[in-house]
Write an enzyme that holds these catalytic residues in place. Structure first.
Site, PDB file in Angstrom:
ATOM      1  N   GLU A 293       0.657  -0.848  -0.340  1.00 16.17           N
ATOM      2  CA  GLU A 293       0.035   0.376  -0.102  1.00 16.17           C
ATOM      3  C   GLU A 293       1.057   1.128  -0.074  1.00 16.17           C
ATOM      4  O   GLU A 293       2.042   1.329   0.350  1.00 16.17           O
ATOM      5  CB  GLU A 293      -1.132  -0.202   1.488  1.00 16.17           C
ATOM      6  CG  GLU A 293      -2.436  -0.462   1.390  1.00 16.17           C
ATOM      7  CD  GLU A 293      -2.248  -0.073   3.020  1.00 16.17           C
ATOM      8  OE1 GLU A 293      -2.867   0.783   3.040  1.00 16.17           O
ATOM      9  OE2 GLU A 293      -3.577  -0.988   3.161  1.00 16.17           O
TER      10      GLU A 293
ATOM     11  N   GLU B 182     -12.997   6.075  -0.741  1.00 14.42           N
ATOM     12  CA  GLU B 182     -13.810   5.138   0.758  1.00 14.42           C
ATOM     13  C   GLU B 182     -14.787   5.994   1.570  1.00 14.42           C
ATOM     14  O   GLU B 182     -14.328   6.240   2.432  1.00 14.42           O
ATOM     15  CB  GLU B 182     -13.409   4.150   0.879  1.00 14.42           C
ATOM     16  CG  GLU B 182     -12.189   3.042  -0.184  1.00 14.42           C
ATOM     17  CD  GLU B 182     -11.353   2.137   0.681  1.00 14.42           C
ATOM     18  OE1 GLU B 182     -12.020   1.125   1.283  1.00 14.42           O
ATOM     19  OE2 GLU B 182     -10.497   2.304   0.119  1.00 14.42           O
TER      20      GLU B 182
ATOM     21  N   LYS C 278     -14.485   5.115   5.386  1.00 18.27           N
ATOM     22  CA  LYS C 278     -13.343   4.573   6.011  1.00 18.27           C
ATOM     23  C   LYS C 278     -13.782   6.150   7.957  1.00 18.27           C
ATOM     24  O   LYS C 278     -13.891   7.161   7.763  1.00 18.27           O
ATOM     25  CB  LYS C 278     -12.114   5.555   5.331  1.00 18.27           C
ATOM     26  CG  LYS C 278     -11.496   4.766   4.625  1.00 18.27           C
ATOM     27  CD  LYS C 278     -10.878   3.615   5.575  1.00 18.27           C
ATOM     28  CE  LYS C 278     -10.246   2.347   4.806  1.00 18.27           C
ATOM     29  NZ  LYS C 278      -9.001   2.637   4.306  1.00 18.27           N
TER      30      LYS C 278
ATOM     31  N   GLU D  87      -8.760  10.130   4.899  1.00 18.85           N
ATOM     32  CA  GLU D  87      -8.575   8.804   4.747  1.00 18.85           C
ATOM     33  C   GLU D  87      -9.433   7.843   3.934  1.00 18.85           C
ATOM     34  O   GLU D  87      -9.241   7.247   3.300  1.00 18.85           O
ATOM     35  CB  GLU D  87      -9.072   8.036   6.527  1.00 18.85           C
ATOM     36  CG  GLU D  87      -7.874   8.057   7.684  1.00 18.85           C
ATOM     37  CD  GLU D  87      -7.096   7.395   7.131  1.00 18.85           C
ATOM     38  OE1 GLU D  87      -6.460   6.076   6.301  1.00 18.85           O
ATOM     39  OE2 GLU D  87      -6.723   7.218   8.304  1.00 18.85           O
TER      40      GLU D  87
END
Length: 352
Positions: free
Chosen positions: A273, A324, A327, A333
């Protein structure tokens, strides 16, 4: 091994790393694998079949999935896209303590009943276990060994590699890179993991975010330019014979040094990642994300390696395919998406 008899006195003295570098120098340059993470912590994502078409149209050939959702796996069938498939942390106690046959049944029912084994590149056992879920740490190695035995029985152990993505915080010290070492409290699991990776030719997987280094450090320690691969005259980091102009290289080499100190200098590194947010935090914007990810991809494509391992390309998975909205934590984030929900890139980036 070619040359074994020609250099009987030299080969024993050569390190695994030197041999690897020599092979790379004598072989045609091949880009290190580049993939993307398909995170799904959101309630507004496009249908998976559309996502697969998006990946194919953009030349993405490697994808990391964080769990074994059967519908998602089936959607990749026959696409030629290679997968890294995650084993969720909460499954580790079951797989660690059950008979080996249970690991085989789990692999069949959760993975191989939905996708052909020849599309599975890695099985990533847990995710950042030592950082997020230390409760599961004692179960990591037993799970890996059980799954490996199951893969051997199924005949897939040579083609499917097992490892476990860890946060960069497994190092108790990382600056300068040559001083790096693993957190002593984690050696009970780190050393057996490194032994397994050595025995099976699997990489040490690390989730690496220079963005976090930047926002959590003083500007004089980690500047924005240093995090974004923008060399600053007079502000590079000198570490013995090596010079570092970016956090990415320095972080990877810190891990390399730590492995060498444990006697496992031949283990490769895969960045499972890495990314830069486009919104929601300091220096989180489209321009910076484009610069950061563009440089990561460019380094992999030309097998740049690192100062400690020049010419040894680092396999990398960019985070994330989409934003997303589910999250938790800081707002940034939620904003690592390289593509919008409409399939349009948030910024220019090529994967091949």
């Amino acid at each position: 091994m070619p040359g074994r008899q020609a250099f009987p006195l030299l080969i024993p003295q050569l390190s695994l790393l030197f041999l690897l570098q020599l092979c790379l120098l004598l072989s045609p340059a091949v880009s290190a694998p580049i993939g993307i993470c398909y995170g799904r912590v959101a309630n507004n994502l496009p249908p998976t079949n559309d996502v697969v078409k998006l990946l194919q149209s953009n030349g993405v050939t490697n994808v990391r999935l964080f769990n074994t959702d059967s519908a998602v796996l089936r959607s990749f069938t026959g696409t030629g896209i290679k997968l890294m498939i995650g084993v969720p942390n909460e499954i580790l106690p079951f797989l660690a303590t059950s008979p080996q046959s249970a690991a085989m049944d789990w692999l069949r029912s959760n993975i191989f009943n939905h996708i052909s084994a020849d599309q599975v590149r890695y099985i990533a056992v847990g995710n950042e276990v030592f950082l997020k879920d230390s409760f599961y740490a004692p179960h990591l190695i037993p799970t890996i060994l059980n799954l490996h035995q199951a893969l051997q029985t199924l005949g897939f152990a040579d083609s499917i590699k097992l490892s476990s993505p860890q946060a960069a915080s497994v190092l108790s010290k990382s600056y300068p890179p040559s001083s790096a070492s693993f957190d002593p409290s984690l050696r009970f699991a780190i050393v057996p993991l490194l032994q397994f990776l050595t025995d099976t030719g699997s990489p040490f997987m690390v989730n690496l975010y220079p963005y976090f280094s930047y926002i959590n450090s003083k500007p004089e320690e980690v500047s924005l330019d240093y995090a974004l691969f923008r060399p600053e005259p007079g502000r590079t980091v000198r570490d013995g014979a090596y010079e570092y102009s970016n956090v990415y290289d320095a972080s990877i080499d810190a891990l390399v040094y730590a492995m060498e100190k444990e006697g496992f200098g031949g283990v490769t590194v895969a960045v499972t990642e890495t990314g830069w947010p486009t919104s929601g935090g300091e220096a989180a914007n489209v321009d910076n994300a484009a610069v950061y990810n563009g440089n990561v991809v460019a380094r992999a494509m030309r097998n740049a390696g690192t100062p400690r391992r020049p010419g040894v390309g680092v396999e990398v998975y960019l985070f994330d395919l989409f934003d997303e909205n589910g999250k938790v934590g800081e707002e940034f984030e939620k904003h690592f998406g390289i593509f919008g929900l409409d399939g349009v890139k948030a910024y220019g980036l090529d994967f091949n």
